[in-house]
Design a protein around this motif. Structure first.
Motif, PDB file in Angstrom:
ATOM      1  N   SER A   1       0.852  -1.191   0.000  1.00 28.71           N
ATOM      2  CA  SER A   1       0.000   0.000   0.000  1.00 28.71           C
ATOM      3  C   SER A   1       0.884   1.235   0.000  1.00 28.71           C
ATOM      4  CB  SER A   1      -0.945   0.019   1.207  1.00 28.71           C
ATOM      5  OG  SER A   1      -0.222   0.058   2.420  1.00 28.71           O
ATOM      6  N   ASP A   2       0.430   2.254  -0.724  1.00 27.27           N
ATOM      7  CA  ASP A   2       1.177   3.498  -0.842  1.00 27.27           C
ATOM      8  C   ASP A   2       0.168   4.608  -1.107  1.00 27.27           C
ATOM      9  OD1 ASP A   2       2.822   5.644  -1.467  1.00 27.27           O
ATOM     10  OD2 ASP A   2       4.169   4.481  -2.745  1.00 27.27           O
ATOM     11  N   SER A   3       0.094   5.568  -0.212  1.00 26.48           N
ATOM     12  CA  SER A   3      -0.843   6.676  -0.396  1.00 26.48           C
ATOM     13  C   SER A   3      -0.478   7.533  -1.601  1.00 26.48           C
ATOM     14  CB  SER A   3      -0.873   7.555   0.857  1.00 26.48           C
ATOM     15  OG  SER A   3       0.365   8.237   1.012  1.00 26.48           O
ATOM     16  N   LEU A   4       0.795   7.464  -2.021  1.00 27.14           N
ATOM     17  CA  LEU A   4       1.328   8.280  -3.123  1.00 27.14           C
ATOM     18  C   LEU A   4       1.264   9.773  -2.806  1.00 27.14           C
ATOM     19  CD1 LEU A   4      -0.229   6.362  -6.165  1.00 27.14           C
ATOM     20  CD2 LEU A   4       2.036   6.046  -5.143  1.00 27.14           C
ATOM     21  N   THR A   5       1.322  10.095  -1.527  1.00 28.87           N
ATOM     22  CA  THR A   5       1.264  11.502  -1.107  1.00 28.87           C
ATOM     23  C   THR A   5       2.393  11.874  -0.149  1.00 28.87           C
ATOM     24  OG1 THR A   5      -0.233  10.941   0.717  1.00 28.87           O
ATOM     25  CG2 THR A   5      -1.247  11.617  -1.373  1.00 28.87           C
ATOM     26  N   THR A   6       3.363  10.991   0.040  1.00 31.42           N
ATOM     27  CA  THR A   6       4.409  11.235   1.036  1.00 31.42           C
ATOM     28  C   THR A   6       5.675  11.843   0.450  1.00 31.42           C
ATOM     29  OG1 THR A   6       5.395   9.037   0.777  1.00 31.42           O
ATOM     30  CG2 THR A   6       3.569   9.259   2.353  1.00 31.42           C
ATOM     31  N   GLY A   7       5.824  11.787  -0.871  1.00 35.81           N
ATOM     32  CA  GLY A   7       7.054  12.242  -1.497  1.00 35.81           C
ATOM     33  C   GLY A   7       8.104  11.159  -1.623  1.00 35.81           C
TER      34      GLY A   7
ATOM     35  N   PRO B   1      13.226  10.000 -29.688  1.00 38.96           N
ATOM     36  CA  PRO B   1      13.811  11.324 -29.946  1.00 38.96           C
ATOM     37  C   PRO B   1      12.798  12.445 -29.725  1.00 38.96           C
ATOM     38  CG  PRO B   1      14.394   9.790 -31.698  1.00 38.96           C
ATOM     39  CD  PRO B   1      13.363   9.104 -30.853  1.00 38.96           C
ATOM     40  N   GLY B   2      13.200  13.444 -28.989  1.00 43.92           N
ATOM     41  CA  GLY B   2      12.371  14.621 -28.768  1.00 43.92           C
ATOM     42  C   GLY B   2      11.324  14.484 -27.688  1.00 43.92           C
ATOM     43  N   ALA B   3      11.099  13.271 -27.181  1.00 40.85           N
ATOM     44  CA  ALA B   3      10.086  13.070 -26.143  1.00 40.85           C
ATOM     45  C   ALA B   3      10.577  13.630 -24.808  1.00 40.85           C
ATOM     46  CB  ALA B   3       9.754  11.595 -26.001  1.00 40.85           C
ATOM     47  N   LYS B   4       9.622  14.071 -23.986  1.00 40.29           N
ATOM     48  CA  LYS B   4       9.942  14.611 -22.670  1.00 40.29           C
ATOM     49  C   LYS B   4       9.102  13.893 -21.613  1.00 40.29           C
ATOM     50  CE  LYS B   4      10.772  19.206 -24.641  1.00 40.29           C
ATOM     51  NZ  LYS B   4      10.343  20.629 -24.629  1.00 40.29           N
ATOM     52  N   PHE B   5       9.616  13.861 -20.396  1.00 40.01           N
ATOM     53  CA  PHE B   5       8.878  13.204 -19.317  1.00 40.01           C
ATOM     54  C   PHE B   5       9.254  13.824 -17.985  1.00 40.01           C
ATOM     55  CE2 PHE B   5      12.800  10.898 -20.062  1.00 40.01           C
ATOM     56  CZ  PHE B   5      13.321  10.710 -18.790  1.00 40.01           C
ATOM     57  N   THR B   6       8.385  13.622 -17.009  1.00 41.70           N
ATOM     58  CA  THR B   6       8.633  14.130 -15.663  1.00 41.70           C
ATOM     59  C   THR B   6       7.841  13.308 -14.659  1.00 41.70           C
ATOM     60  OG1 THR B   6       8.545  16.092 -14.232  1.00 41.70           O
ATOM     61  CG2 THR B   6       6.733  15.788 -15.768  1.00 41.70           C
ATOM     62  N   HIS B   7       8.286  13.305 -13.424  1.00 43.91           N
ATOM     63  CA  HIS B   7       7.490  12.701 -12.349  1.00 43.91           C
ATOM     64  C   HIS B   7       7.857  13.357 -11.031  1.00 43.91           C
ATOM     65  CE1 HIS B   7      10.658  10.205 -10.397  1.00 43.91           C
ATOM     66  NE2 HIS B   7      11.150  10.091 -11.616  1.00 43.91           N
ATOM     67  N   SER B   8       6.871  13.447 -10.145  1.00 42.32           N
ATOM     68  CA  SER B   8       7.070  14.009  -8.811  1.00 42.32           C
ATOM     69  C   SER B   8       5.940  13.526  -7.918  1.00 42.32           C
ATOM     70  CB  SER B   8       7.084  15.544  -8.855  1.00 42.32           C
ATOM     71  OG  SER B   8       5.825  16.037  -9.291  1.00 42.32           O
ATOM     72  N   GLU B   9       6.142  13.679  -6.619  1.00 43.72           N
ATOM     73  CA  GLU B   9       5.095  13.285  -5.678  1.00 43.72           C
ATOM     74  C   GLU B   9       5.007  14.316  -4.568  1.00 43.72           C
ATOM     75  OE1 GLU B   9       4.685   9.068  -4.608  1.00 43.72           O
ATOM     76  OE2 GLU B   9       4.494   9.698  -2.505  1.00 43.72           O
ATOM     77  N   ASP B  10       3.772  14.717  -4.241  1.00 43.05           N
ATOM     78  CA  ASP B  10       3.544  15.663  -3.159  1.00 43.05           C
ATOM     79  C   ASP B  10       2.245  15.287  -2.454  1.00 43.05           C
ATOM     80  OD1 ASP B  10       1.455  16.584  -4.808  1.00 43.05           O
ATOM     81  OD2 ASP B  10       2.665  18.227  -5.608  1.00 43.05           O
ATOM     82  N   ALA B  11       1.721  16.179  -1.640  1.00 44.05           N
ATOM     83  CA  ALA B  11       0.524  15.881  -0.854  1.00 44.05           C
ATOM     84  C   ALA B  11      -0.708  15.649  -1.721  1.00 44.05           C
ATOM     85  CB  ALA B  11       0.256  17.011   0.134  1.00 44.05           C
ATOM     86  N   GLN B  12      -0.669  16.072  -2.978  1.00 42.13           N
ATOM     87  CA  GLN B  12      -1.811  15.876  -3.884  1.00 42.13           C
ATOM     88  C   GLN B  12      -1.730  14.567  -4.656  1.00 42.13           C
ATOM     89  OE1 GLN B  12      -0.456  19.206  -3.514  1.00 42.13           O
ATOM     90  NE2 GLN B  12      -2.184  19.224  -2.084  1.00 42.13           N
ATOM     91  N   GLY B  13      -0.558  13.906  -4.640  1.00 40.23           N
ATOM     92  CA  GLY B  13      -0.458  12.624  -5.316  1.00 40.23           C
ATOM     93  C   GLY B  13       0.829  12.454  -6.092  1.00 40.23           C
ATOM     94  N   LEU B  14       0.907  11.324  -6.791  1.00 43.82           N
ATOM     95  CA  LEU B  14       2.011  11.041  -7.704  1.00 43.82           C
ATOM     96  C   LEU B  14       1.649  11.631  -9.060  1.00 43.82           C
ATOM     97  CD1 LEU B  14       4.623   9.571  -8.615  1.00 43.82           C
ATOM     98  CD2 LEU B  14       3.189   7.554  -9.047  1.00 43.82           C
ATOM     99  N   HIS B  15       2.526  12.487  -9.585  1.00 43.05           N
ATOM    100  CA  HIS B  15       2.280  13.161 -10.859  1.00 43.05           C
ATOM    101  C   HIS B  15       3.254  12.615 -11.902  1.00 43.05           C
ATOM    102  CE1 HIS B  15       0.025  15.988  -8.376  1.00 43.05           C
ATOM    103  NE2 HIS B  15       1.110  16.122  -7.626  1.00 43.05           N
ATOM    104  N   ILE B  16       2.707  12.152 -13.014  1.00 37.43           N
ATOM    105  CA  ILE B  16       3.514  11.657 -14.121  1.00 37.43           C
ATOM    106  C   ILE B  16       3.163  12.465 -15.361  1.00 37.43           C
ATOM    107  CG2 ILE B  16       3.938   9.695 -15.657  1.00 37.43           C
ATOM    108  CD1 ILE B  16       3.515   7.862 -13.281  1.00 37.43           C
ATOM    109  N   GLY B  17       4.190  12.956 -16.059  1.00 39.87           N
ATOM    110  CA  GLY B  17       3.959  13.753 -17.251  1.00 39.87           C
ATOM    111  C   GLY B  17       4.762  13.240 -18.428  1.00 39.87           C
ATOM    112  N   VAL B  18       4.217  13.403 -19.635  1.00 40.29           N
ATOM    113  CA  VAL B  18       4.910  12.970 -20.841  1.00 40.29           C
ATOM    114  C   VAL B  18       4.484  13.849 -22.011  1.00 40.29           C
ATOM    115  CG1 VAL B  18       3.171  11.235 -21.463  1.00 40.29           C
ATOM    116  CG2 VAL B  18       5.530  10.954 -22.238  1.00 40.29           C
ATOM    117  N   GLN B  19       5.407  14.041 -22.943  1.00 40.70           N
ATOM    118  CA  GLN B  19       5.138  14.808 -24.159  1.00 40.70           C
ATOM    119  C   GLN B  19       5.778  14.084 -25.331  1.00 40.70           C
ATOM    120  OE1 GLN B  19       6.321  18.905 -23.913  1.00 40.70           O
ATOM    121  NE2 GLN B  19       5.734  19.403 -26.012  1.00 40.70           N
TER     122      GLN B  19
END
Length: 330
Positions: A49-55, A70-88
């Motif tokens: 189990s993981d709340s995904l809000t602890t960082g 090639p040229g693709a971008k990505f990011t991820h972070s975790e904060d009190a609002q959740g785990l955030h995953i981004g991609v372009q």
């Protein structure tokens, strides 16, 4: 002196003596009633189990096509609002993904709360975010996906897919469910499967797939993925996830109950959350898959066929799907 009334006095004394004896005997009879026994945990159903809000994201591994295209971008972070995953995406119409994945697991129930940030996408672009359960076998990519989808023109929708193919390429996608009408932009998704023939999916606490005659070809152990995929080149497209957990199943099993008796998950005031009748072998199965787990602060109580309490957890417990309990009567 007249003796006419004496027999009545003797009779009254005799009755009083009998009542005294009976009243003295009744408490002793009450003492012989068995007190309720303990309901004890034999095996916990919790796997992870993981709340995904602890960082703290150390239990997850991050990866995906975005790391190599090639040229693709990505990011991820975790904060009190959740785990955030981004991609372009790096090129138009090119599907690009980025994910967080668990280690191999023996679980068969997987849950996450998924937030869809978009109701539609710019022209020519698509996006999805979701929870996937996939085989850990590196020679195939067979998986079940519970997804929220946005595309140009809309409307957005939720779907459950069975996808499979060799190695790292999906060749077939089967749609097992697709929502219609207005749906929430954020909701719980729970996937339960044996990877062989059985699949059950709850979306927002409602069953949307329940089949035991499928050919899934998803051999365990499994991995769970939280992933964003998109063809969007116009911006970084994000997804947010909270409340991930994995369990051994959706049922709580209690053995040692009287056949025909009731086994219940109750709150501290006796309110019944889930109830089940014990079968002829004294086993009761309580389904908790549709609920948000774990259930905290509840008692598991066992009743005879006449409604007499014969067993209870000594105190409130935390309940997971896949838990196994037994009743010890005294």
């Amino acid at each position: 002196m007249s003796r006419i009334g004496r027999p009545r006095i003797v009779l009254a004394i005799s009755l009083a003596a009998i009542l005294l004896l009976v009243s003295a005997f009744v408490p002793a009879m009450n003492i012989t009633h068995a007190a309720p026994g303990d309901v004890t945990l034999v095996k916990s159903g919790r796997v992870a189990s993981d709340s995904l809000t602890t960082g703290n994201t150390t239990s997850w591994t991050f990866g995906g096509e975005a790391t190599i295209l090639p040229g693709a971008k990505f990011t991820h972070s975790e904060d009190a609002q959740g785990l955030h995953i981004g991609v372009q995406a790096g090129a138009p119409s090119q599907w690009t993904g980025f994910y967080a994945v668990t280690q191999n697991t023996s679980a068969s129930l997987f849950h996450a709360f998924i937030t869809l940030p978009y109701t539609s996408m710019p022209k020519g672009e698509e996006y999805n975010t979701g929870l996937y359960v996939q085989t850990s076998n590196k020679h195939m990519i067979n998986y079940i996906g519970c997804l929220a989808v946005a595309f140009d023109g809309g409307p957005y929708f939720w779907t459950v897919n069975h996808s499979f193919g060799p190695a790292d390429q999906t060749t077939t996608i089967e749609t097992l469910y697709q929502s219609t009408g207005t749906m929430p932009l954020a909701q719980d998704c729970t996937i339960i499967t044996n990877g062989n023939n059985f699949l059950k999916v709850y979306l927002g606490g409602q069953v949307v797939v329940n089949k035991d005659n499928l050919t899934l070809s998803i051999p365990p152990p499994f991995n769970a993925y939280l992933e964003v995929e998109t063809t969007s080149t116009s911006a970084m497209r994000n997804g947010t996830y909270t409340d991930y957990y994995a369990a051994l199943g959706e049922d709580v099993v209690v053995s040692g109950a009287p056949p025909g008796g009731k086994v219940q998950i109750e709150d501290s005031s006796g309110g019944v959350l889930v109830s089940s009748t014990a079968n002829i072998t004294g086993v009761a199965t309580l389904n908790v898959g549709q609920l948000q787990l774990p259930l905290s602060g509840y008692f598991i109580r066992v009743y005879d066929v006449d409604g007499t309490l014969i067993g209870s957890t000594p105190s409130a417990v935390t309940v997971w799907g896949g838990d196994v309990y037994t009743v010890s009567t005294v």
